[in-house]
Design a protein around this motif. Structure first.
Motif, mmCIF file in Angstrom:
data_model
loop_
_atom_site.group_PDB
_atom_site.id
_atom_site.type_symbol
_atom_site.label_atom_id
_atom_site.label_comp_id
_atom_site.label_asym_id
_atom_site.label_seq_id
_atom_site.Cartn_x
_atom_site.Cartn_y
_atom_site.Cartn_z
ATOM 1 N N GLY A 48 39.972 41.004 36.876
ATOM 2 C CA GLY A 48 39.742 40.132 38.020
ATOM 3 C C GLY A 48 38.338 40.213 38.571
ATOM 4 N N ILE A 49 37.349 40.493 37.710
ATOM 5 C CA ILE A 49 35.954 40.542 38.134
ATOM 6 C C ILE A 49 35.146 39.671 37.191
ATOM 7 C CG2 ILE A 49 36.120 42.853 39.151
ATOM 8 C CD1 ILE A 49 34.879 43.978 36.608
ATOM 9 N N SER A 50 33.888 39.452 37.536
ATOM 10 C CA SER A 50 33.039 38.609 36.697
ATOM 11 C C SER A 50 32.451 39.425 35.553
ATOM 12 C CB SER A 50 31.894 38.026 37.530
ATOM 13 O OG SER A 50 31.006 39.051 37.943
ATOM 14 N N PRO A 51 32.142 38.790 34.423
ATOM 15 C CA PRO A 51 31.509 39.496 33.306
ATOM 16 C C PRO A 51 30.185 40.148 33.692
ATOM 17 C CG PRO A 51 32.359 37.387 32.561
ATOM 18 C CD PRO A 51 32.475 37.387 34.064
ATOM 19 N N SER A 52 29.434 39.494 34.573
ATOM 20 C CA SER A 52 28.153 40.073 34.976
ATOM 21 C C SER A 52 28.351 41.352 35.783
ATOM 22 C CB SER A 52 27.349 39.056 35.793
ATOM 23 O OG SER A 52 28.065 38.669 36.962
ATOM 24 N N TYR A 53 29.405 41.403 36.604
ATOM 25 C CA TYR A 53 29.686 42.612 37.381
ATOM 26 C C TYR A 53 30.132 43.756 36.458
ATOM 27 C CZ TYR A 53 31.387 45.575 41.161
ATOM 28 O OH TYR A 53 31.582 46.614 42.028
ATOM 29 N N LEU A 54 30.946 43.407 35.439
ATOM 30 C CA LEU A 54 31.376 44.423 34.466
ATOM 31 C C LEU A 54 30.166 44.951 33.697
ATOM 32 C CD1 LEU A 54 33.560 46.014 32.995
ATOM 33 C CD2 LEU A 54 33.878 44.047 31.480
ATOM 34 N N ASN A 55 29.215 44.066 33.399
ATOM 35 C CA ASN A 55 28.011 44.482 32.691
ATOM 36 C C ASN A 55 27.222 45.487 33.521
ATOM 37 O OD1 ASN A 55 24.864 43.887 32.178
ATOM 38 N ND2 ASN A 55 26.009 43.612 30.272
ATOM 39 N N LEU A 56 27.146 45.242 34.838
ATOM 40 C CA LEU A 56 26.449 46.178 35.731
ATOM 41 C C LEU A 56 27.175 47.527 35.791
ATOM 42 C CD1 LEU A 56 25.521 43.763 38.682
ATOM 43 C CD2 LEU A 56 23.960 44.735 36.972
ATOM 44 N N ILE A 57 28.504 47.485 35.791
ATOM 45 C CA ILE A 57 29.288 48.737 35.803
ATOM 46 C C ILE A 57 29.017 49.535 34.537
ATOM 47 C CG2 ILE A 57 31.632 49.661 35.628
ATOM 48 C CD1 ILE A 57 32.538 47.431 37.514
ATOM 49 N N GLU A 58 29.013 48.871 33.375
ATOM 50 C CA GLU A 58 28.806 49.573 32.110
ATOM 51 C C GLU A 58 27.400 50.139 32.001
ATOM 52 O OE1 GLU A 58 32.043 47.279 29.230
ATOM 53 O OE2 GLU A 58 29.901 47.223 28.741
ATOM 54 N N ARG A 59 26.454 49.557 32.750
ATOM 55 C CA ARG A 59 25.095 50.082 32.733
ATOM 56 C C ARG A 59 24.841 51.058 33.884
ATOM 57 N NH1 ARG A 59 20.872 45.685 32.762
ATOM 58 N NH2 ARG A 59 22.405 44.399 33.873
ATOM 59 N N ASN A 60 25.935 51.484 34.545
ATOM 60 C CA ASN A 60 25.874 52.434 35.660
ATOM 61 C C ASN A 60 24.999 51.934 36.816
ATOM 62 O OD1 ASN A 60 27.625 54.421 34.775
ATOM 63 N ND2 ASN A 60 26.039 55.469 33.580
ATOM 64 N N GLN A 61 24.931 50.600 36.974
ATOM 65 C CA GLN A 61 24.204 50.033 38.105
ATOM 66 C C GLN A 61 25.149 49.673 39.251
ATOM 67 O OE1 GLN A 61 21.571 46.855 36.916
ATOM 68 N NE2 GLN A 61 20.611 48.089 35.292
ATOM 69 N N ARG A 62 26.444 49.794 39.017
ATOM 70 C CA ARG A 62 27.453 49.620 40.055
ATOM 71 C C ARG A 62 28.533 50.688 39.846
ATOM 72 N NH1 ARG A 62 24.068 46.772 41.522
ATOM 73 N NH2 ARG A 62 24.156 44.633 42.385
ATOM 74 N N PRO A 63 29.023 51.293 40.944
ATOM 75 C CA PRO A 63 30.092 52.293 40.803
ATOM 76 C C PRO A 63 31.457 51.623 40.658
ATOM 77 C CG PRO A 63 29.517 52.036 43.108
ATOM 78 C CD PRO A 63 28.574 51.133 42.345
ATOM 79 N N LEU A 64 32.409 52.418 40.213
ATOM 80 C CA LEU A 64 33.790 51.942 40.145
ATOM 81 C C LEU A 64 34.417 52.070 41.521
ATOM 82 C CD1 LEU A 64 35.056 53.538 36.809
ATOM 83 C CD2 LEU A 64 34.853 51.105 37.277
ATOM 84 N N THR A 65 35.047 50.993 41.979
ATOM 85 C CA THR A 65 35.759 51.046 43.255
ATOM 86 C C THR A 65 37.171 51.577 43.030
ATOM 87 O OG1 THR A 65 36.618 48.799 43.021
ATOM 88 C CG2 THR A 65 34.446 49.051 44.071
ATOM 89 N N VAL A 66 37.822 51.938 44.148
ATOM 90 C CA VAL A 66 39.193 52.436 44.053
ATOM 91 C C VAL A 66 40.097 51.369 43.442
ATOM 92 C CG1 VAL A 66 41.179 53.213 45.402
ATOM 93 C CG2 VAL A 66 38.886 53.948 46.036
ATOM 94 N N GLN A 67 39.894 50.104 43.843
ATOM 95 C CA GLN A 67 40.726 49.026 43.319
ATOM 96 C C GLN A 67 40.550 48.872 41.809
ATOM 97 O OE1 GLN A 67 38.702 48.808 45.907
ATOM 98 N NE2 GLN A 67 40.107 48.485 47.651
#
Length: 469
Positions: free
Chosen positions: A31-50
């Motif tokens: 339920g997220i955008s591909p660009s947001y997942l890309n940022l997560i995989e590059r450790n530019q965004r943390p994982l939220t509890v949800q």
């Protein structure tokens, strides 16, 4: 969990790749955008509890796997990069964490390679001492393996163990009076301890020589073994049951430094004890003197193999009842030295055993035949040496047989006391080892001597590729 930001991009990427998903497909499921997942995989965004809970429910992922760190690998990598060879390569731990997180299998491979490098480095520290010590074995580094310690102890002492030999003679006297030693030992094991012996076909026990089942009290032997080798396995089992105290007492005298070295040493002493049962000291000593140390005669008389008779011959050094001091060496096709033994310790300084002109190397081309030579060592010393190949366990069709060669020798002064000294035999001009031998014009020279400078005269070419002054 809300206070601690979790950056687990590499782990999320591994989960996605393991499921063969695109970023678009995984992002849609979460339920997220591909660009947001890309940022997560590059450790530019943390994982939220949800997102953590969503990953756990959709892909059945353990939350601990996403929240944990590869702390073990990071610590080992940190230790590796503290080595003087690598010190200063990394400014901090961040790159180590990234390596451990993004490529854990590669990190494990790097650590294995580093450990192998450290072990080889330790084992090569004494190379200069081994080459310049005139044949004497230098003290090995503290990183030596248990097998190295066992070999050093056994190779540098008289190959005679009084307690074991005396106990074996007493035990042999209790056995049934029969010429079939295997039958007598099997009968004793069955009657005294309820232990039966059974040979198993190769397909049932493909990778073992023997196996003792304590529950059913059965000793299983491989059909790959010759009858003589099966006899030795039975005798080893009987020795460890009949006189364990004698084996333990002689083992204590060897003072091994680790439990693993002690375990290997106990096996070697059990093997020695088996030979002592198969060929009791008094009877074998008398037969050896009468037969003038003819190994073929001794093998036939005691129904043992050539290799077993040769091994027993080097043990005849009981005080007051000794014989000619023989020494023994075993090698394989590639020249690896597998074993050394000698009544007075292998005469490494005078004989060495590394000369390519020794008949032990030639015997592979004449399998099963005894070759006898006198070897005149450069710098002093002359020896009578016998060599013969021995075959290992029976091989399957299209499987190469394991063939090694044994050299057994003694000082040439004792040659007239043996059957092999009754006829003229060739004298070979040899040496301790090429790196320590200064014999000129040797056709078999494989290395230049470390004690002499190389000859660099372009106008003269000697018989060897390693001419020296």
């Amino acid at each position: 969990m809300a206070e601690n930001k979790i950056f687990a991009g590499a782990r999320v990427r591994r989960i996605r790749n393991g499921l063969s998903l695109t970023q678009t497909a995984m992002a849609e499921a979460l339920g997220i955008s591909p660009s947001y997942l890309n940022l997560i995989e590059r450790n530019q965004r943390p994982l939220t509890v949800q997102l953590l809970l969503k990953l756990a429910s959709v892909y059945k992922v353990d939350l601990d796997e996403l929240q944990g760190e590869a702390s073990g690998s990071v610590a080992q990598l940190r230790e590796m990069f503290a080595d003087p060879l690598l010190a200063g390569e990394l400014p901090g731990d961040q790159e180590l964490i990234e390596v451990a997180e993004a490529a854990p299998n590669a990190a494990t491979g790097i650590l294995k390679l580093y450990r192998a490098y450290r072990e080889q480095s330790s084992r090569l520290k004494d190379l200069s001492g081994l080459l310049s010590g005139q044949g004497h074995m230098a003290a090995l580094s503290d990183a030596r393996l248990p097998m190295d310690e066992v070999r050093e102890v056994f190779e540098n002492r008289p190959h005679y163990f009084a307690r074991i030999d005396e106990a074996a003679e007493a035990f042999h006297a209790q056995l049934s009076a029969t010429e079939d030693s295997a039958a007598a030992l099997k009968d004793w094991l069955r009657k005294e301890h309820g232990l039966t012996v059974r040979a198993l076909p190769v397909h049932v026990m493909p990778d073992l020589r023997r196996r003792f089942d304590r529950h059913s009290m059965r000793l299983f032997l491989s059909e790959r073994l010759s009858l003589q080798d099966q006899l030795r396995e039975i005798a080893m089992e009987a020795a460890q049951i009949a006189f364990p105290e004698a084996i333990a007492a002689d083992l204590d005298q060897l003072a091994f430094s680790t439990s693993e070295a002690r375990r290997i040493g106990r096996f070697e002493l059990a093997r020695y004890a088996a030979h002592a049962i198969m060929m009791p000291y008094g009877a074998f000593h008398s037969a050896a003197l009468r037969a003038k140390y003819d190994l073929d005669v001794l093998s036939a008389r005691f129904r043992v193999s050539f290799e077993q008779a040769a091994n027993r011959l080097v043990t005849l050094q009981r005080p007051g009842v000794s014989a000619v001091a023989f020494f023994l060496m075993e090698i394989d096709h590639a020249g690896h030295r597998l074993r050394k033994a000698g009544a007075q310790g292998f005469p490494q300084a005078r004989f060495g055993g590394n000369c390519p002109k020794l008949n032990i190397h030639a015997t592979f081309s004449q399998a099963g035949q005894i070759l006898a030579d006198r070897v005149e060592i450069f710098g002093g010393g002359e020896f009578l040496v016998l060599a013969r190949t021995i075959d290992g366990p029976r091989a399957n069709f299209q499987e190469r047989i394991r063939r090694t060669a044994i050299l057994i020798g003694c000082d040439a002064a004792h040659a007239p006391e043996t059957v092999y000294g009754e006829v003229p035999i060739a004298t070979v001009a040899g040496g301790t080892a090429c790196r320590l031998c200064e014999r000129q014009g040797c056709l078999a020279r494989a290395e230049p001597p470390v004690t002499r400078p190389l000859g660099l005269d372009e106008m003269v070419t000697g018989l060897s590729a390693f001419d020296f002054q």
